[in-house]
Scaffold this motif. Structure first.
Motif, PDB file in Angstrom:
ATOM      1  N   LYS A 477       1.052  -1.257   0.009  1.00 32.26           N
ATOM      2  CA  LYS A 477      -0.056   0.031   0.020  1.00 32.26           C
ATOM      3  C   LYS A 477       0.969   1.143   0.219  1.00 32.26           C
ATOM      4  CE  LYS A 477      -4.049   1.685   2.145  1.00 32.26           C
ATOM      5  NZ  LYS A 477      -5.241   1.640   3.065  1.00 32.26           N
ATOM      6  N   ARG A 478       0.655   2.053  -0.992  1.00 33.13           N
ATOM      7  CA  ARG A 478       1.519   3.307  -0.958  1.00 33.13           C
ATOM      8  C   ARG A 478       0.471   4.452  -1.540  1.00 33.13           C
ATOM      9  NH1 ARG A 478       4.510   3.945  -5.035  1.00 33.13           N
ATOM     10  NH2 ARG A 478       6.399   4.976  -3.862  1.00 33.13           N
ATOM     11  N   LYS A 479       0.498   5.742  -0.701  1.00 30.83           N
ATOM     12  CA  LYS A 479      -0.328   6.615  -0.921  1.00 30.83           C
ATOM     13  C   LYS A 479      -1.669   6.416  -0.879  1.00 30.83           C
ATOM     14  CE  LYS A 479       3.320   9.273  -3.386  1.00 30.83           C
ATOM     15  NZ  LYS A 479       3.592  10.025  -4.362  1.00 30.83           N
ATOM     16  N   ASN A 480      -2.210   5.576   0.007  1.00 28.39           N
ATOM     17  CA  ASN A 480      -3.465   5.025   0.058  1.00 28.39           C
ATOM     18  C   ASN A 480      -4.130   4.256  -1.073  1.00 28.39           C
ATOM     19  OD1 ASN A 480      -3.654   6.357   2.763  1.00 28.39           O
ATOM     20  ND2 ASN A 480      -4.089   8.350   1.606  1.00 28.39           N
ATOM     21  N   LYS A 481      -3.253   3.596  -1.906  1.00 31.98           N
ATOM     22  CA  LYS A 481      -3.433   2.893  -2.939  1.00 31.98           C
ATOM     23  C   LYS A 481      -2.946   1.612  -2.884  1.00 31.98           C
ATOM     24  CE  LYS A 481      -4.499   6.603  -6.347  1.00 31.98           C
ATOM     25  NZ  LYS A 481      -4.149   7.250  -7.660  1.00 31.98           N
ATOM     26  N   GLU A 482      -3.448   0.463  -3.420  1.00 32.12           N
ATOM     27  CA  GLU A 482      -3.025  -0.959  -3.262  1.00 32.12           C
ATOM     28  C   GLU A 482      -2.031  -0.979  -4.760  1.00 32.12           C
ATOM     29  OE1 GLU A 482      -3.171  -2.816  -0.942  1.00 32.12           O
ATOM     30  OE2 GLU A 482      -4.611  -1.993   0.182  1.00 32.12           O
ATOM     31  N   TRP A 483      -1.005  -1.688  -4.510  1.00 28.39           N
ATOM     32  CA  TRP A 483      -0.280  -2.053  -5.662  1.00 28.39           C
ATOM     33  C   TRP A 483       0.493  -3.590  -5.827  1.00 28.39           C
ATOM     34  CZ3 TRP A 483       0.885   2.266  -8.957  1.00 28.39           C
ATOM     35  CH2 TRP A 483       0.569   3.474  -8.550  1.00 28.39           C
ATOM     36  N   VAL A 484       0.568  -3.977  -6.754  1.00 28.01           N
ATOM     37  CA  VAL A 484       1.374  -5.385  -6.726  1.00 28.01           C
ATOM     38  C   VAL A 484       3.055  -4.853  -7.066  1.00 28.01           C
ATOM     39  CG1 VAL A 484       1.969  -7.369  -8.337  1.00 28.01           C
ATOM     40  CG2 VAL A 484      -0.387  -6.737  -7.647  1.00 28.01           C
ATOM     41  N   GLN A 485       3.614  -5.152  -6.236  1.00 29.56           N
ATOM     42  CA  GLN A 485       4.983  -4.665  -6.058  1.00 29.56           C
ATOM     43  C   GLN A 485       6.040  -5.944  -6.468  1.00 29.56           C
ATOM     44  OE1 GLN A 485       7.434  -4.468  -2.546  1.00 29.56           O
ATOM     45  NE2 GLN A 485       8.031  -2.265  -2.921  1.00 29.56           N
ATOM     46  N   ILE A 486       6.887  -5.633  -7.413  1.00 30.82           N
ATOM     47  CA  ILE A 486       7.850  -6.808  -7.996  1.00 30.82           C
ATOM     48  C   ILE A 486       9.177  -6.343  -7.761  1.00 30.82           C
ATOM     49  CG2 ILE A 486       8.577  -8.320  -9.728  1.00 30.82           C
ATOM     50  CD1 ILE A 486       5.763  -8.125 -11.065  1.00 30.82           C
ATOM     51  N   ILE A 487      10.078  -6.881  -7.083  1.00 30.04           N
ATOM     52  CA  ILE A 487      11.307  -6.486  -6.922  1.00 30.04           C
ATOM     53  C   ILE A 487      12.499  -7.654  -7.364  1.00 30.04           C
ATOM     54  CG2 ILE A 487      13.148  -6.237  -4.981  1.00 30.04           C
ATOM     55  CD1 ILE A 487      10.977  -5.776  -3.189  1.00 30.04           C
ATOM     56  N   VAL A 488      13.340  -7.011  -8.281  1.00 31.51           N
ATOM     57  CA  VAL A 488      14.310  -7.592  -8.894  1.00 31.51           C
ATOM     58  C   VAL A 488      15.687  -7.137  -8.325  1.00 31.51           C
ATOM     59  CG1 VAL A 488      15.425  -8.592 -10.933  1.00 31.51           C
ATOM     60  CG2 VAL A 488      12.793  -8.084 -11.014  1.00 31.51           C
ATOM     61  N   GLU A 489      16.405  -8.212  -7.551  1.00 32.78           N
ATOM     62  CA  GLU A 489      17.684  -7.743  -7.082  1.00 32.78           C
ATOM     63  C   GLU A 489      18.791  -8.695  -7.515  1.00 32.78           C
ATOM     64  OE1 GLU A 489      19.111  -7.798  -2.090  1.00 32.78           O
ATOM     65  OE2 GLU A 489      16.897  -7.586  -2.808  1.00 32.78           O
ATOM     66  N   ASP A 490      19.881  -8.132  -7.588  1.00 38.71           N
ATOM     67  CA  ASP A 490      21.034  -8.923  -7.706  1.00 38.71           C
ATOM     68  C   ASP A 490      22.237  -8.155  -6.820  1.00 38.71           C
ATOM     69  OD1 ASP A 490      23.131  -7.109  -9.755  1.00 38.71           O
ATOM     70  OD2 ASP A 490      21.163  -6.852 -10.436  1.00 38.71           O
ATOM     71  N   HIS A 491      23.315  -8.903  -6.828  1.00 35.35           N
ATOM     72  CA  HIS A 491      24.351  -8.496  -5.950  1.00 35.35           C
ATOM     73  C   HIS A 491      25.723  -8.329  -6.696  1.00 35.35           C
ATOM     74  CE1 HIS A 491      22.735  -7.994  -1.817  1.00 35.35           C
ATOM     75  NE2 HIS A 491      21.653  -8.983  -2.282  1.00 35.35           N
ATOM     76  N   GLY A 492      25.302  -7.855  -7.898  1.00 36.52           N
ATOM     77  CA  GLY A 492      26.574  -7.872  -9.003  1.00 36.52           C
ATOM     78  C   GLY A 492      27.127  -6.443  -8.927  1.00 36.52           C
ATOM     79  N   THR A 493      27.449  -5.902 -10.073  1.00 32.03           N
ATOM     80  CA  THR A 493      28.397  -4.573 -10.046  1.00 32.03           C
ATOM     81  C   THR A 493      27.780  -3.303  -9.860  1.00 32.03           C
ATOM     82  OG1 THR A 493      27.711  -4.311 -12.678  1.00 32.03           O
ATOM     83  CG2 THR A 493      29.824  -5.773 -12.132  1.00 32.03           C
ATOM     84  N   GLY A 494      26.315  -3.445  -9.460  1.00 33.34           N
ATOM     85  CA  GLY A 494      25.625  -2.021  -9.097  1.00 33.34           C
ATOM     86  C   GLY A 494      25.647  -1.036 -10.522  1.00 33.34           C
ATOM     87  N   ILE A 495      25.547   0.109 -10.165  1.00 27.95           N
ATOM     88  CA  ILE A 495      25.326   1.169 -11.284  1.00 27.95           C
ATOM     89  C   ILE A 495      26.000   2.279 -10.964  1.00 27.95           C
ATOM     90  CG2 ILE A 495      23.969   2.736 -12.886  1.00 27.95           C
ATOM     91  CD1 ILE A 495      21.450   0.558 -12.155  1.00 27.95           C
TER      92      ILE A 495
END
Length: 558
Positions: A477-495
């Protein structure tokens, strides 16, 4: 009370009184207010109740105009936000600034204070305002001092606290370099908290002998009552009440109560009446001046609006030219991609056959693996080019996000089967359906996952390295709205920090120029925006990258 303060109040309010006669008080009117925990002596908490000079003053004003005020106590950030949203009607202690004037309406100022620098007594590096640059400065979050430090761009090492009590205790313990605060508030806290290691910065006076407090240029704070923008009826009553308490002596009484160490400058009753007499004579001229200034302000406002409209037109025309350029390039890119798609697939298939039938640890098997890896990169480029050349225009439909994730993971596992990457998936149960174009969302996830793969392979080129790719899907829930959140994470080189603001730009790529088109994240960002969602990221160079994909959930799905 200082002559400057009484002059400001009486001068401004004599003009407003005739305008407010029509605003008769209603005994049944009750307004919601609030005060912060520790901002002495203006705002304090006494036995769990709101107290302080500003609180007492608002109560006195309310009594004079026949309205009721109910107070609560909370941190400054919260009550400031609640006034913006209309949950509160009035705040008793708000420093005027042009930025705040965009969301609040202010009464005439009832007191004017100046800011100062406070340091640990062992600090021998800060004597003037210019010495603050590059230092660790403590300010109360969202206070005028916070806005002032940001506007002056003193440092990128601002330490934010919820209260000034916390700020001064940190400085007293030897942490950080300085506190920016109103001089009066700082002096009061040093005395109340018995802080032995904190002092105000002073400078030599004009006589070259005595030392005087530092008044920060540009940090003059005019404290007012603030109401939500547009609440002119309540504002008129507050101005009328301020005029009354200024004349009947109630203001002086409260001033003496809360500022006993400043009362030596208090005006006598005769001096007050003298000031009123001086102001009443030229009041007509003042009103004419106000009318003239108002007219000039309206003309200036119209000029600014016309200039802004012209700027918007120029920006629109520039975007239109860029879009036409992208469409032309997209048409060419689509044609090229179609021509090379089949040969690339053929090379990939033959490379896989050679890999499968070659002896383990043989040179041929290594060459075949390299062929497969490079053709996969080419295939990714082709896919991005095709996606860029033709955006999908089919209608939205209600789909399960888990179905999209399953299809994408199936494809990704085929692509990275030789990379020794462990995909860790965490999906919340009973996720709602979302309205989307499933092929486009799949394209976004594929791009994020393959980018994560490339980051891991770049940091850990060895096949036996412990490479982990994480995908998390949940409802938030963000800003009183419902969302589907997808997180893609890697522990590589970064940006790299220098390019983080550019990664969603068209034709900009973090990969080698021979390995990417620079369209993947640009297309993904556009797709998500078209779905009324958000695509953001956080990263640390040579450590990790984490992308956040937010897709809105329709209310009827709950």
């Amino acid at each position: 009370m200082p002559k400057k303060i009484i002059s400001i109040i009486v001068a401004a309010l004599v003009i407003f009184i005739p305008l407010n006669i029509c605003c008769a008080a209603d005994d049944n009117e009750k307004y919601q207010s609030a005060t912060e925990y520790d901002y002495p002596p203006f705002s304090v908490t006494s036995e769990g109740e709101a107290d302080g000079f500003s609180v007492d003053l608002l109560k006195a004003v309310a009594q004079e105009v026949g309205i009721q005020i109910a107070f609560k106590i909370d941190d400054w950030s919260t009550i400031k936000y609640e006034l913006e949203t209309g949950e509160l009607d009035v705040l008793p202690l708000v420093g005027y600034s042009e930025q705040r004037d965009e969301v609040f309406d202010f009464s005439v100022p009832y007191i004017v204070m100046h800011g100062n620098i406070f340091v640990n007594k062992n600090n021998k590096t800060i004597f003037f305002e210019d010495d603050l640059f590059g230092k660790e400065i403590i300010v109360m979050q969202d206070d005028n001092a916070h806005e002032y430090a940001v506007n002056m761009n003193f440092t990128d090492k601002l330490i934010l606290t919820e209260t000034y009590k916390e700020a001064f205790e940190l400085l007293n313990s030897g942490k950080h370099d300085a506190v920016l605060a109103q001089n009066l508030i700082g002096v009061q806290l040093i005395e109340d908290l018995n802080l032995k290691n904190v002092e105000a910065v002073t400078q030599l006076g004009d006589d070259g002998i005595t030392r005087v407090k530092t008044n920060l240029k540009g940090f003059e704070q005019k404290f007012c009552f603030a109401v939500k923008e547009g609440n002119s009826e309540l504002l008129a009553k507050l101005n009328e009440g301020l005029a009354i308490v200024s004349v009947n002596g109630k203001y002086n009484e409260l001033y003496a109560k809360w500022f006993p160490f400043l009362t030596s400058n208090k005006l006598t009753s005769m001096e007050i009446f003298q000031n009123v007499g001086i102001i009443l004579l030229p009041v007509i001229f003042i009103m004419l001046i106000i009318f003239t200034l108002y007219t000039k302000k309206q003309l200036k406002k119209k000029k600014i609006e016309l200039e802004e409209a012209n700027r918007k037109k120029l920006r629109f025309e520039a975007r239109l030219r860029d879009q036409q350029k992208l469409e032309s390039i997209g048409t060419l890119a689509g044609g090229v991609a179609h021509e090379i798609n089949n040969p690339v697939n053929g090379i990939m298939n033959y490379g896989q056959l050679i890999f499968d039938e070659s002896d383990e640890n043989s040179t041929i098997k290594e060459y075949a693996q390299e062929i497969i890896h490079e053709t996969e990169r080419v295939s990714e480029i082709v896919t991005n080019l095709l996606q860029f050349s033709r955006q999908e225009h089919r209608g939205f439909s209600m789909v399960k996000i888990t179905d999209i994730i399953d299809k994408t993971l199936s494809l990704v596992k085929t692509i990275i089967r030789n990379d020794q990457i462990d995909i860790q998936v965490e999906i919340e149960e009973n996720l709602p359906r979302i309205e989307c174009r499933s092929q486009q969302i799949q394209q976004v996830l594929l791009n994020l996952l393959t980018n994560a793969r490339d980051s891991l392979n770049s940091k850990y080129p060895g096949a036996d390295a412990d490479k982990k790719l994480i995908l998390i899907c949940k409802k938030v829930k963000r800003k009183n709205k419902e969302w589907v959140q997808i997180i893609v994470e890697d522990h590589g080189t970064g940006i790299e920090k220098s390019i983080q603001k550019k990664i969603f730009d068209p034709f900009y790529t973090t990969k080698d120029r021979a390995s990417g088109t620079g369209l993947g994240l640009y297309i993904s960002y556009g797709i998500v925006k078209d779905h009324k969602g958000r695509l953001t990221f956080e990263t640390m160079e040579d450590s990790f990258t984490r992308f956040y994909l937010y897709l809105p959930v329709k209310e009827q799905e709950f």
